[in-house]
Design a protein around this motif. Sequence first.
Motif, mmCIF file in Angstrom:
data_model
loop_
_atom_site.group_PDB
_atom_site.id
_atom_site.type_symbol
_atom_site.label_atom_id
_atom_site.label_comp_id
_atom_site.label_asym_id
_atom_site.label_seq_id
_atom_site.Cartn_x
_atom_site.Cartn_y
_atom_site.Cartn_z
ATOM 1 N N UNK A 65 0.814 -1.207 0.000
ATOM 2 C CA UNK A 65 0.000 0.000 0.000
ATOM 3 C C UNK A 65 0.851 1.261 0.000
ATOM 4 N N UNK A 66 1.909 1.261 0.808
ATOM 5 C CA UNK A 66 2.807 2.420 0.821
ATOM 6 C C UNK A 66 3.487 2.596 -0.534
ATOM 7 N N UNK A 67 3.857 1.487 -1.171
ATOM 8 C CA UNK A 67 4.516 1.564 -2.479
ATOM 9 C C UNK A 67 3.573 2.128 -3.543
ATOM 10 N N UNK A 68 2.356 1.610 -3.593
ATOM 11 C CA UNK A 68 1.413 2.092 -4.618
ATOM 12 C C UNK A 68 1.019 3.544 -4.374
ATOM 13 N N UNK A 69 0.910 3.948 -3.111
ATOM 14 C CA UNK A 69 0.580 5.348 -2.821
ATOM 15 C C UNK A 69 1.715 6.285 -3.240
ATOM 16 N N UNK A 70 2.955 5.797 -3.070
ATOM 17 C CA UNK A 70 4.092 6.656 -3.371
ATOM 18 C C UNK A 70 4.409 6.710 -4.864
#
Length: 290
Positions: A141-146
């Motif tokens: 989730x952090x990767x896709x948001x970033x």
Amino acid sequence: MASAAATAPVTASTGVRRRIPPWVWALPPVAVLGLVFLYPLALVVQQSFHPDTGGTSAQAYGDVFASTAFREALGTTVWLAAGSTAGCLVLGFVLALVIAFVPFPGGKAVARFIDVFLSFPSFLITLALLFLYGSVGVANGLWTDATGAAEGPFQFLTTPWGVLLAEITYFTPFVMRPLLAAFSGIETAQLEVASSLGARPARIVRQVILPEALPALAAGGSLVLVLCLNEFGIVLFTGAKGVTTLPMLVYSKAILESDYPGACVVAVVNVLISVGLYGLYRVVSRRAGA
């Protein structure tokens, strides 16, 4: 006279106790063990010799042993158990070494937490890893948001490596516990003398600490190997594609295929392997003095 009268009941009761053979006291626990464990196991063995067509036959054993699914499940079970055991031994030794000999705040609390960790169910650790590294977990989730990507890079939990990581995470404390007990018996004076003579930390670990830890490593590693061979919850909850172990094959044949004789055959093989390894574990533990 009074003294003789006082000892008479004791003598009589002692005589009554002596008339009861010792094996009588073993009957209740043996009966409970037979009813709870041996009887169901005997039913599994009996069912493995009763094919769906009726009669008594070893056909189910021939069919299972000749199947590719069984051979692949056996190979997967062995390499996952061996890999997990090796990982637990290395990681457990390093972590126990740090906790026992490197002073840091909260070290005793961490050591006590290991005892609590041993009571956790295996699927709980798997769910925690899924929450962190699953396809919709925190890391992805952090990767896709970033980055705005459609999916994150962490997709290994649904592979054999994810199962391996989960088993090492869960079973490492089973190695650390006996190691910490072994390390507590090492005199700090030995380490101080070795250090004063110019021995480097790596040499102290190799020549002073490791020999003391070998019995605990042997016992803990043997126990982890047996537990990994029978692990079902971790493989099931990771949802690893193409990872079929012997316990998973029993589930598949019994629940999904309704092949109860085949499931019983795989279960019998799994039990025989586990009992054999447990016997090896007892021999290693006894010879190592753990």
